[in-house]
Design a protein around this motif. Structure first.
Motif, PDB file in Angstrom:
ATOM      1  N   VAL A   1       7.807  -0.473  12.774  1.00 58.03           N
ATOM      2  CA  VAL A   1       8.369  -1.472  11.866  1.00 58.03           C
ATOM      3  C   VAL A   1       7.390  -2.634  11.702  1.00 58.03           C
ATOM      4  CG1 VAL A   1      10.214  -3.156  11.532  1.00 58.03           C
ATOM      5  CG2 VAL A   1      10.766  -0.863  12.353  1.00 58.03           C
ATOM      6  N   ARG A   2       6.849  -3.093  12.813  1.00 59.98           N
ATOM      7  CA  ARG A   2       5.913  -4.224  12.750  1.00 59.98           C
ATOM      8  C   ARG A   2       4.669  -3.874  11.941  1.00 59.98           C
ATOM      9  NH1 ARG A   2       8.150  -5.451  18.002  1.00 59.98           N
ATOM     10  NH2 ARG A   2       6.780  -3.965  19.044  1.00 59.98           N
ATOM     11  N   LYS A   3       4.200  -2.621  12.123  1.00 61.04           N
ATOM     12  CA  LYS A   3       3.021  -2.178  11.374  1.00 61.04           C
ATOM     13  C   LYS A   3       3.331  -2.125   9.878  1.00 61.04           C
ATOM     14  CE  LYS A   3      -0.327   1.613  11.213  1.00 61.04           C
ATOM     15  NZ  LYS A   3      -0.700   2.951  11.759  1.00 61.04           N
TER      16      LYS A   3
ATOM     17  N   GLU B   1       3.630  -5.673   8.493  1.00 64.27           N
ATOM     18  CA  GLU B   1       2.306  -6.299   8.408  1.00 64.27           C
ATOM     19  C   GLU B   1       1.579  -5.861   7.129  1.00 64.27           C
ATOM     20  OE1 GLU B   1      -1.733  -6.782  11.166  1.00 64.27           O
ATOM     21  OE2 GLU B   1      -0.081  -5.499  11.827  1.00 64.27           O
ATOM     22  N   SER B   2       1.723  -4.567   6.781  1.00 62.72           N
ATOM     23  CA  SER B   2       1.028  -4.070   5.586  1.00 62.72           C
ATOM     24  C   SER B   2       1.561  -4.734   4.325  1.00 62.72           C
ATOM     25  CB  SER B   2       1.157  -2.547   5.495  1.00 62.72           C
ATOM     26  OG  SER B   2       2.487  -2.171   5.196  1.00 62.72           O
ATOM     27  N   TYR B   3       2.882  -5.012   4.277  1.00 64.63           N
ATOM     28  CA  TYR B   3       3.446  -5.654   3.081  1.00 64.63           C
ATOM     29  C   TYR B   3       3.195  -7.164   3.086  1.00 64.63           C
ATOM     30  CZ  TYR B   3       5.502  -1.341   1.484  1.00 64.63           C
ATOM     31  OH  TYR B   3       5.654  -0.069   1.000  1.00 64.63           O
ATOM     32  N   LEU B   4       3.079  -7.750   4.277  1.00 67.16           N
ATOM     33  CA  LEU B   4       2.717  -9.176   4.349  1.00 67.16           C
ATOM     34  C   LEU B   4       1.333  -9.404   3.758  1.00 67.16           C
ATOM     35  CD1 LEU B   4       3.980 -10.401   7.859  1.00 67.16           C
ATOM     36  CD2 LEU B   4       4.435 -11.495   5.663  1.00 67.16           C
ATOM     37  N   LYS B   5       0.413  -8.491   4.061  1.00 65.82           N
ATOM     38  CA  LYS B   5      -0.951  -8.621   3.537  1.00 65.82           C
ATOM     39  C   LYS B   5      -0.955  -8.570   2.018  1.00 65.82           C
ATOM     40  CE  LYS B   5      -3.400  -6.739   7.559  1.00 65.82           C
ATOM     41  NZ  LYS B   5      -4.141  -5.564   8.109  1.00 65.82           N
TER      42      LYS B   5
ATOM     43  N   VAL C   1      11.601  -9.544   9.611  1.00 68.65           N
ATOM     44  CA  VAL C   1      11.812 -10.966   9.302  1.00 68.65           C
ATOM     45  C   VAL C   1      11.170 -11.846  10.370  1.00 68.65           C
ATOM     46  CG1 VAL C   1      13.581 -12.760   9.104  1.00 68.65           C
ATOM     47  CG2 VAL C   1      13.863 -10.593   7.888  1.00 68.65           C
ATOM     48  N   GLN C   2      11.219 -11.396  11.628  1.00 71.12           N
ATOM     49  CA  GLN C   2      10.578 -12.153  12.714  1.00 71.12           C
ATOM     50  C   GLN C   2       9.077 -12.313  12.480  1.00 71.12           C
ATOM     51  OE1 GLN C   2      11.593 -10.171  16.382  1.00 71.12           O
ATOM     52  NE2 GLN C   2      13.739 -10.818  16.286  1.00 71.12           N
ATOM     53  N   MET C   3       8.489 -11.341  11.772  1.00 71.39           N
ATOM     54  CA  MET C   3       7.059 -11.415  11.465  1.00 71.39           C
ATOM     55  C   MET C   3       6.792 -12.213  10.194  1.00 71.39           C
ATOM     56  SD  MET C   3       5.719  -7.593  12.339  1.00 71.39           S
ATOM     57  CE  MET C   3       4.022  -8.079  12.001  1.00 71.39           C
ATOM     58  N   GLY C   4       7.856 -12.653   9.536  1.00 69.45           N
ATOM     59  CA  GLY C   4       7.703 -13.436   8.327  1.00 69.45           C
ATOM     60  C   GLY C   4       7.780 -12.630   7.046  1.00 69.45           C
TER      61      GLY C   4
END
Length: 909
Positions: A429-431, A434-438, A467-470
């Motif tokens: 999930v975090r990975k 992260e890809s969509y945050l970039k 959400v915790q990752m922003g």
């Protein structure tokens, strides 16, 4: 569509009904109330029965079901038992979604007579289309009983049709104490399962209590009638298809704030108490919150409203703060859903649906995991199996009680898998987040569905982690419903070619071991001869086709494949030659191949039956394939089969062989076969047609079109070769039978003898000798590792002593032979501990750099060193400032790469 004449019934005229058009939705309806202007269906009319029951007295589920069935029995209908919720007789759906689904497609099409006519039934159904609304709306259920009466009229015999259907419905309702002016019969065409027809929805107090369908249409591309975008034509039969909601009838008799409080108040109370949730419906203000929620939810399409919008609407209507409403209602919504879902699981697991990643098993796992998520949110710490057991104890199905130990085992396994999924899934999930945050994009719904579908990660947990990752997440309120809809129906089969006209008489059933026959060639199509009769078996049911020959005037034609198309059998020829329509031929079967297939096919039935005896009654065939030298059987099972269980299955199967039981085969009418043997007939799939071939091998009884031996003794030995998991919830058992089993055993004996020969010991001493050699080998490996470490330490010491000094730093740049990446990392890390800057390379193209404390303080970075060196090798790499790795494919330039890395060290220092 349908004209007014379709609905103008004598009953309506005689009873003084008025035909009206709803002033809100524009639909037509019938009512005794001349002043009524609306159809009675939300959102045109609200619920009025909450707090003001429709019927004169309150009924429990059991009481209402018995009243309904008794009512129709007294009026000439035969009561029949419920069908399973696993739709084993269907190949298009996995779950029984309506009472008429029990009779589609064979009875409704007229191929097969009904089990009784007219009949009445109370059929448990499961629908997951509105899974997310369960608990929230006050009315949605995953599992419900569709009480019904069905009539199957034919052109030769009409039992009754529209008029009596509506008359019986009205009589039932009035007899229960309904105000005759309260009911409306709303006209609304119905379509489903390839059939359609006019229907009336029975509305009382804003609640749809029943639907009366007059099924007289069948799907046809060129049909004259269009309903909901599909075209239909008249069919010869015409069927009364009714559906009365048992739970809704009970709710209407009770007037409780929600359907859950009406149909299982004791379980709602029990689960609420276990969760520490106060639920006091004696408090008028508290009860009104739930009543108003149900009233408003009944007025809207929950797919079009977000829960936050609905909450705000309800809060405004009853004059309280939305936050207070959320606090009061959310815990109970979860309680309601848990109670509903556990009843759904009782039916699913009780009727043998094993959780897996495919078909009906996928749907049961979907419900299990949603229930576990809700239990966690409620703080319920007891096992899920305990709640399912509470449901089973309320249902009168003794066989479920008997098999509850297996059901508990299944649920305990699922809880464990769910916990493991959550633990492993967070990294993924975090990975993903992260890809969509970039990309500065929200995580889309398709990605959330993929995370659940492929990896089993619940959307709520995935959203929390993202959400915790922003990251932002696209997650609608009806997520589970969307997922369920993707998996409710079976994948449609590829369109088959139109059947070739004609008919081939199948001789192999009456004479399974007769080898020769005579026949006439009906036609030759694409290199395949169609015969008027044949002993050669066409491929089907996991059994390969027979091989053999056809002979004409001394000329031999090799038959390399046999296939069935409609009622004809095609014999694929290696060389068609001059064979032509009207020729007489002599056919011959390759009997060694036939006998091998027959042995393996009958053995498959015995292995399946033995697996049920050893592993449990939940075992269901998920696929099978036979060949000359082995067979495989896929079975639904919730955990790996142990070696001990495999041996027990093998022993049990061979016991059945040695009992020398005759193999009984007979063609029976489908309805008769189902009455005699139930739906376990369809272990190997659902054969078409009015007559089905039933094969009985001891206690195993299946619908099967394959060839079999005539006595279990003909199978000879059965040898299980191995078992493996082919997908979650499905185990594959491979075995050999007859001569193939003897050959397989001999091959294993050869392996044993060969291994014993290498070690030069008798067979019986092989395990002890192998164990001794293995222990000695492990000790030697330890000694080799110790010596390698000593050697490496000495080598590193030499490297440190020979280090080059660059700008005050000790630098080591060195080739390390064919060392693998682990060796390079270990060596570089040890050199960094000696406060060196190291770059090590291998002939394999791998590079590792490490920087000690002095280098770090001067700004030297391992990642920069690796990037410079790896670039020369045509690759890349990176890592932390103190340790990095990389490499490239151009291994011939390793010397240049190390030199480039050394320059990077010099530049950095």
């Amino acid at each position: 569509m349908f004209t007014e004449d379709e609905y103008r019934l004598d009953f309506f005229i005689e009873e003084g009904f008025h035909h009206k058009k709803c002033e809100k939705c524009g639909k037509f309806f019938w009512t005794r109330d001349g002043s009524r202007k609306t159809c009675g269906d939300p959102p045109c009319d609200p619920y009025t029965f909450i707090g003001s029951p429709i019927f004169k007295r309150q009924h429990s589920l059991d009481e209402m079901r018995e009243h309904y069935l008794g009512f129709f029995e007294a009026r000439g209908h035969t009561r029949i038992k419920r069908y399973p919720v696993a739709a084993r007789w269907r190949d298009d759906i996995y779950l029984t979604i309506a009472s008429i689904a029990d009779f589609q497609p064979f009875v409704t099409s007229g191929q097969v007579p009904p089990p009784a006519n007219p009949l009445t039934i109370s059929q448990p159904c499961i629908r997951l289309d509105d899974l997310d609304s369960v608990g929230r709306s006050g009315r949605h259920l995953t599992t419900f009983e569709m009480m019904a009466h069905h009539v199957f009229n034919t052109p030769d015999r009409e039992i009754y049709w529209k008029d009596r259907t509506v008359r019986l419905c009205d009589e039932l309702l009035v007899g229960l104490g309904m105000d005759p002016l309260a009911v409306t019969y709303k006209e609304n065409p119905w379509a489903g399962g390839g059939n359609a027809g006019p229907s009336v929805e029975v509305m009382v107090g804003g609640l749809e209590l029943a639907t009366l369908v007059f099924m007289d249409l069948v799907a046809a591309p060129a049909g004259a009638v269009e309903i909901k975008g599909e075209r239909y034509e008249k069919m010869k039969n015409y069927i009364v298809d009714t559906g009365y909601g048992l739970e809704r009838f009970v709710w209407a008799s009770n007037g409780a704030p929600t359907i859950y409080d009406a149909i299982f108040p004791d379980l709602v109370r029990q689960v609420a108490d276990l969760a520490g949730v106060e639920h006091n419906l004696d408090d008028p203000e508290y009860a009104e919150i739930f009543a108003q929620n149900a009233r408003l939810a009944g007025m809207v399409d929950l797919d079009e409203y977000s829960m936050s919008d609905l909450r705000a609407k309800i809060a405004g209507s009853i004059g309280i703060d939305p936050g207070r409403l959320e606090k009061a209602i959310l815990p109970m919504e979860r309680v309601y859903a848990v109670v509903d879902h556990t009843r759904c699981l009782a039916y699913m697991l009780g009727d043998g649906i094993i959780p897996s990643n495919v078909k009906g098993g996928y749907l049961s796992r979907l419900v299990i995991r949603r229930t576990l998520r809700l239990m966690k949110e409620l703080g319920l710490r007891l096992p899920l199996a305990d709640l399912v057991q509470l449901q089973i104890s309320r249902l009168d199905y003794p066989d479920w009680e008997e098999s509850f130990a297996t059901i508990r085992d299944i649920l305990d396994q699922e809880e464990q898998k769910y916990a493991e999924t959550l633990e492993k899934g967070m990294r993924l999930v975090r990975k993903t987040a992260e890809s969509y945050l970039k990309k500065n994009e929200p995580v889309p719904l398709s990605e959330m569905i993929a995370l659940y579908d492929t990896h089993g990660i619940p959307p709520e947990i995935a959203r929390e982690a993202a959400v915790q990752m922003g990251a932002q997440v696209e997650l609608p309120d009806n997520f589970y419903s969307l997922v369920a809809k993707k998996h409710i129906r079976a994948e449609p089969e590829e369109e088959k070619k139109p059947p070739i006209p004609g008919k081939t008489e199948l001789l192999f059933y009456e004479n399974p071991f007769e080898q020769e026959f005579e026949a006439e060639v009906l036609d030759v199509v694409e290199g395949a001869a169609i015969l008027d009769r044949t002993l050669l078996y066409p491929e089907g049911g996991g059994q390969p086709a027979d091989h053999g020959t056809l002979e004409k005037d001394g000329q031999l034609f090799q038959v390399t494949d046999v296939q069935k198309s409609g009622d004809v059998v095609l014999h694929k020829l290696a060389e068609p030659g001059c064979l032509a329509k009207g020729d007489r031929v002599k056919g011959k079967v390759d009997m060694l191949r036939r006998l091998a297939h027959a042995r393996h096919h009958t053995a498959t039935h015995l292995v399946h039956d033995s697996a049920k005896r050893v592993l449990g009654k939940h075992i269901w065939q998920a696929g099978a394939q036979k060949s000359e030298d082995r067979a495989r059987l896929d079975i639904s099972h919730f955990k790996r089969i142990t070696d001990a269980e495999l041996k027990a299955i093998e022993l049990e199967a061979n016991r059945r062989v040695m009992e020398l039981v005759p193999v009984d085969t007979q063609f029976l009418p489908r309805t008769e076969a189902e009455k005699l043997f139930g739906f376990e007939l369809y272990q190997g799939g659902v054969p078409p047609g009015k007559l089905i071939r039933v094969v009985r091998v001891g206690s195993d009884i299946e619908a099967c079109a394959g060839t079999h031996v005539t006595n279990t003794g003909m199978i000879g030995m059965i040898k299980i070769l191995r078992a493996e998991r082919v997908q979650d919830g499905v185990e594959r058992v491979e075995f050999a039978a007859g001569e193939a089993a003897v050959r397989a055993s001999q091959a294993r004996d050869d392996l044993l003898a060969g291994a014993a020969g290498i070690l030069r010991v008798p067979n019986e001493q092989l395990p002890r000798t192998a164990e001794r050699f293995f222990e000695e080998w492990k000790e030697q490996q330890k000694e080799i590792e110790r010596l390698k470490e000593d050697l490496a330490a000495a080598r590193l010491k030499t490297l440190v002593s020979e280090a080059e000094t660059i700008d005050g730093l000790r630098v080591i740049v060195q080739k390390m032979g064919n060392a693998d990446i682990d060796e390079l990392l270990k060596a570089a890390a040890l050199l960094a501990e000696e406060d060196c800057v190291a770059l090590l390379g291998s002939k394999t193209g791998k590079l590792v750099a490490a920087v000690g404390q002095s280098g770090l303080s001067k700004g030297v970075k391992a990642g920069s060193i690796i990037k410079a060196a790896a670039k020369v090798l045509g690759g890349g790499g990176g890592g932390r400032p103190q340790l990095a790795q990389g490499g490239g494919p151009d291994t011939e330039r390793l010397e240049e790469a190390l030199a480039a890395g050394k320059e990077a060290i010099r530049a950095g220092a």
